[in-house]
Design an enzyme around this catalytic site. Structure first.
Site, PDB file in Angstrom:
ATOM      1  N   ALA A  85       0.753  -1.295   0.107  1.00  0.00           N
ATOM      2  CA  ALA A  85       0.088  -0.175  -0.026  1.00  0.00           C
ATOM      3  C   ALA A  85       0.880   1.266   0.035  1.00  0.00           C
ATOM      4  O   ALA A  85       0.264   2.355  -0.707  1.00  0.00           O
ATOM      5  CB  ALA A  85      -0.704  -0.066   1.277  1.00  0.00           C
ATOM      6  N   CYS A 137       5.775   0.614 -11.623  1.00  0.00           N
ATOM      7  CA  CYS A 137       5.976   1.898 -12.174  1.00  0.00           C
ATOM      8  C   CYS A 137       7.339   1.937 -12.966  1.00  0.00           C
ATOM      9  O   CYS A 137       8.122   2.753 -12.826  1.00  0.00           O
ATOM     10  CB  CYS A 137       5.939   3.209 -11.030  1.00  0.00           C
ATOM     11  SG  CYS A 137       6.955   3.080  -9.748  1.00  0.00           S
TER      12      CYS A 137
END
Length: 459
Positions: free
Chosen positions: A219, A342
């Site tokens: 998270a 990413c």
């Protein structure tokens, strides 16, 4: 400032923030100019260092002069330049960037230039990664409507940042410049959050439903968790796992602002934590936004290209594989697992997805690109994976793969039985209605309960 950052002890944004707190005598304009010049130097460090070889004075000053000249303009520096420095800047201004090797021109370490150079349209991608990114914000669907917020911005003081609807995300607004969004009332009330459009789109792949159990396995600061919780309308249970207590602590104010009540932050001790094992086979949706090189975020974090190393990349890939396997255990039969990074590097992306599929026959791949393009008008992706790129999509570089856990024979049989019961109930209700109509009578349609549920009116 540069002297501290170039030691690479901490991420550039954290070092800059600490330095600015220690120099409170600087005004807001000075702070903005320092920050912009510092990130310009980081973005162009290799080229500036090569230019600096022909200059005079301390190396850090030469870098600072180049960064300030690029961001403030040469005229602003004239009063503070020595004659030799002014002559050197004239010399640098006459150098044709096109005459430099790509790795120098775009300021990449050789290993990264080689890796990115193997990708499609490499020159366009690398050039885009070396540009300053716009600022993307996201409305909180629990508290605000995107079109209403956008209209208010376009007609208010925020209009100077040229707010526009994001190209693909239904919740996104793109701003130009560097506004202090964290001071805006709408931010303080939880109506908006800062989040790159590419990151927003990952929520469409997870596609959580109300009442489900969902796990955000890595998270971090909670950006994706917030959007998942809002899409669940704060129902069900949303676990926010992370190995860093500090990151989850920083996320708690965001959770509080958002108005969510279904988020359960959990600090885990690695991917094999006992609390992870207790959730085996129970979650309908699991998102793994894995630790990665971050190469897709170089527009925002240019220091990463100097702080990463090929040896560390190999260790990251091993960690990603372990985390993905651990998270997969939590997925219920028929549930969805989303793996995201990413990054733009194949070894962190497609290779990891293929390794996972080969070692987990109980999972099958879903065409992630088809899922996303069906929800985003104008978005074009090749598939079966999602790869977002700054030069093509205007977002940070994001990768995503979607897997679904095959249903066990027992669960498939159970669902088939439930479907038969529902079909029979619908048929009975239809026949009863037909008989009533023929007899000219009003026939009350009895609601048939779901399989395994008590009849209506019974406890």
């Amino acid at each position: 400032m540069l002297g501290e950052i170039l030691q690479w002890a901490w991420p550039a944004d954290a070092t800059l923030s600490r330095w600015l707190r220690a120099h409170r005598e600087l005004g807001s304009r000075d702070r903005a100019e320092v920050a912009e010049a510092v990130f310009d130097v980081l973005r162009n460090l290799r080229r500036y260092r090569q230019f600096g070889e022909s200059g005079v004075g301390p190396a850090s000053r030469r870098l600072a002069v180049l960064g300030l000249a690029a961001t403030l303009g040469r005229a602003e520096l004239e009063p503070g330049l020595a004659p030799a420095e002014a002559d050197w800047l004239d010399h640098v201004a006459n150098i044709d960037p096109g005459s430099l090797p790509r790795a120098v021109r775009e300021s990449l370490p050789d290993w990264l230039d080689e890796r990115l150079g193997g990708l499609e349209d490499a020159d366009a991608l690398i050039e885009a990664l070396n540009q300053q990114a716009p600022l993307d914000i996201r409305v909180n669907p629990m508290k605000a409507d995107r079109d209403e917020v956008l209209a208010a911005m376009q007609n208010g003081p925020e209009s100077r940042y040229l707010p526009q609807a994001s190209a693909y995300s239904p919740w996104g607004i793109r701003l130009q410049g560097r506004p202090a969004v964290n001071r805006w009332p709408l931010f303080e009330s939880g109506g908006i959050e800062v989040q790159d459009e590419g990151s927003q789109l990952l929520a469409l792949l997870v596609a959580p439903r109300r009442g489900e159990m969902v796990i955000d396995f890595c998270a971090g600061a909670g950006g994706k968790t917030l959007l998942l919780g809002a899409l669940m309308r704060s129902t069900g249970r949303l676990y926010a796992f992370d190995v860093s207590a500090a990151r989850l602590t920083r996320a708690k104010p965001r959770f509080a602002r958002s108005g969510l009540s279904n988020v359960v932050p959990v600090v885990i001790d690695g991917e094999n934590d006992t609390r992870v094992k207790r959730l085996a086979g129970k979650a309908q949706r699991v998102l793994v936004d894995a630790p990665c090189s971050g190469i897709g975020t170089l527009r925002r974090n240019p220091d990463l290209k100097w702080r990463q190393h090929p040896d560390a990349l190999a260790e990251l890939c091993t960690l990603q594989s372990r985390i993905l396997s651990s998270a997969a255990r939590c997925v219920a039969p028929g549930g969805r697992l989303v793996y995201a990074t990413c990054s733009l590097l194949p070894e962190e992306n497609e290779a990891q997805a293929e390794i996972f599929l080969a070692s987990h026959p109980d999972f099958e791949r879903v065409d992630a690109a088809a899922l996303l393009t069906a929800r985003c008008d104008g978005l074009i992706l090749a598939g079966p994976y999602v790869q977002l790129r700054p030069d093509v999509h205007g977002t940070d570089g994001f990768f995503a793969a979607v897997f679904e856990r095959r249903k066990t024979p027992a669960r498939a049989a159970e669902e088939e039985a439930e479907a038969v019961v529902k079909a029979a109930a619908a048929l009975d209700a239809g026949e009863a209605s037909a008989v009533g109509e023929e007899a000219g009578e009003e026939v009350e349609k009895v609601q048939v309960p779901e399989a395994g549920q008590p009849p209506a009116g019974k406890d």
